[in-house]
Design an enzyme around this catalytic site. Structure first.
Site, PDB file in Angstrom:
ATOM      1  N   HIS A  87       0.881  -1.161   0.000  1.00 21.09           N
ATOM      2  CA  HIS A  87       0.000   0.000   0.000  1.00 21.09           C
ATOM      3  C   HIS A  87       0.925   1.220   0.000  1.00 21.09           C
ATOM      4  O   HIS A  87       2.012   1.164   0.578  1.00 21.09           O
ATOM      5  CB  HIS A  87      -0.875   0.051   1.255  1.00 21.09           C
ATOM      6  CG  HIS A  87      -1.609  -1.225   1.555  1.00 21.09           C
ATOM      7  ND1 HIS A  87      -2.598  -1.722   0.741  1.00 21.09           N
ATOM      8  CD2 HIS A  87      -1.483  -2.112   2.584  1.00 21.09           C
ATOM      9  CE1 HIS A  87      -3.065  -2.847   1.262  1.00 21.09           C
ATOM     10  NE2 HIS A  87      -2.397  -3.115   2.382  1.00 21.09           N
ATOM     11  N   GLU A 134      -4.123  -3.957  -4.194  1.00 19.84           N
ATOM     12  CA  GLU A 134      -5.587  -3.801  -4.226  1.00 19.84           C
ATOM     13  C   GLU A 134      -5.964  -2.339  -4.100  1.00 19.84           C
ATOM     14  O   GLU A 134      -6.681  -1.960  -3.190  1.00 19.84           O
ATOM     15  CB  GLU A 134      -6.248  -4.662  -3.149  1.00 19.84           C
ATOM     16  CG  GLU A 134      -5.509  -4.745  -1.799  1.00 19.84           C
ATOM     17  CD  GLU A 134      -5.891  -3.641  -0.818  1.00 19.84           C
ATOM     18  OE1 GLU A 134      -6.304  -2.553  -1.264  1.00 19.84           O
ATOM     19  OE2 GLU A 134      -5.755  -3.860   0.389  1.00 19.84           O
TER      20      GLU A 134
END
Length: 292
Positions: free
Chosen positions: A208, A246
């Site tokens: 992330h 994601e």
């Protein structure tokens, strides 16, 4: 092709100097492979095995670009997460997850990116030094829109502490030319929330990230950032064949930048808190296409 990533070699050592020369030549020529004369090794007292990414072919030694950027010890200063050369593979932790190695200390990756004309570096987040910076970034509306962590310093200190204590997550400050520019979380895919949404392999890695300093936004530096973090995650563990991510499905810029660096969108899916794009990056494809 998965190669055994070596232990770091001291700057200034003959083989380190040769690696720097090869890195420059790959950048200047754009070639998929280079050749050097055996005498180039002999004059520096380097054995072929020390090169780690070369092989003999007639009267020359051939160095493949893909192999070089997976095995030359120029960019990291700590051992890889798994040591194939000695057969020391972490065992399971009681589930089907391998044991995860200790986090490196301080700055653990550094690479000059010629396209961005900037040095990209990663260091383990230090709560005392970086909390106020992290708080400022998370409370920037541009970042908060995607991260939803626009909270107090106390709340964010707890957030970071849990990640520092978690062996499957590494909170990282990323810098350009020594100036902190953004935040990254490197994680092992099987332990992450994402692991339940795709067929994970034990050594998948993911990330992330956010660029917190607006002056470091833009195509060139974002591309350098994605190249570098992908490079490090593959270097760190020779068993990692796939990187995963994601991001929000509507984060169009990040998806576009990622796809230009061997990341591909597999599908979209729903987390409880967002519509996400499942992203994969394969080792072989990354090193075949990446230009450092």
């Amino acid at each position: 092709m998965t190669l055994t990533h070596p232990l770091p070699v001291a700057a200034g050592a003959p083989v380190h100097t040769l690696w720097q020369e090869l890195d420059r030549r790959f950048a200047e020529t754009g070639e998929a492979r280079l050749t050097i004369a055996p005498a180039r090794l002999a004059e520096s007292g380097i054995a072929l095995r020390d090169l780690r990414c070369g092989y003999g072919a007639g009267d020359s030694i051939v160095i493949e670009r893909s192999g070089f950027y997976q095995s030359a010890g120029l960019w990291t200063n700590h051992p890889p997460a798994a040591r194939l050369a000695t057969g020391l593979l972490p065992g399971p932790d009681g589930r089907d997850h391998p044991r995860r190695p200790p986090k490196p200390a301080g700055t653990f990756y550094e690479r000059y990116d010629r396209k961005a004309e900037a040095t990209v570096s990663f260091e383990l987040l230090d709560l005392r030094r970086h909390l106020s910076l992290f708080h400022r970034w998370q409370n920037d509306p541009r970042v908060a829109f995607f991260w939803e962590e626009d909270k107090s310093e106390e709340e964010l200190a707890h957030y970071l502490s849990t990640r520092l204590e978690n062996p499957s997550v590494m909170p990282v400050i990323s810098s350009f030319d020594g100036e902190p520019a953004g935040y990254l979380e490197f994680y092992w895919g099987r332990e992450d929330r994402l692991g339940a949404y795709y067929e994970s392999d034990p050594w998948d890695r993911g990330w992330h990230g956010l660029i917190g300093e607006r002056r470091h936004l833009g195509r060139k530096k974002t591309a350098a950032w994605i190249r570098s973090l992908s490079h490090y995650l593959f270097l760190d563990c020779p068993l990692t064949e796939k990187l995963v991510g994601e991001p929000r499905a509507d984060n169009v810029k990040l998806l576009r930048y990622s796809e230009a660096h061997a990341w591909r969108k597999v599908r979209e899916f729903d987390f409880p808190h967002k519509r996400a794009a499942l992203m994969h990056c394969d080792r072989e494809e990354f090193f075949a296409s990446a230009r450092f």
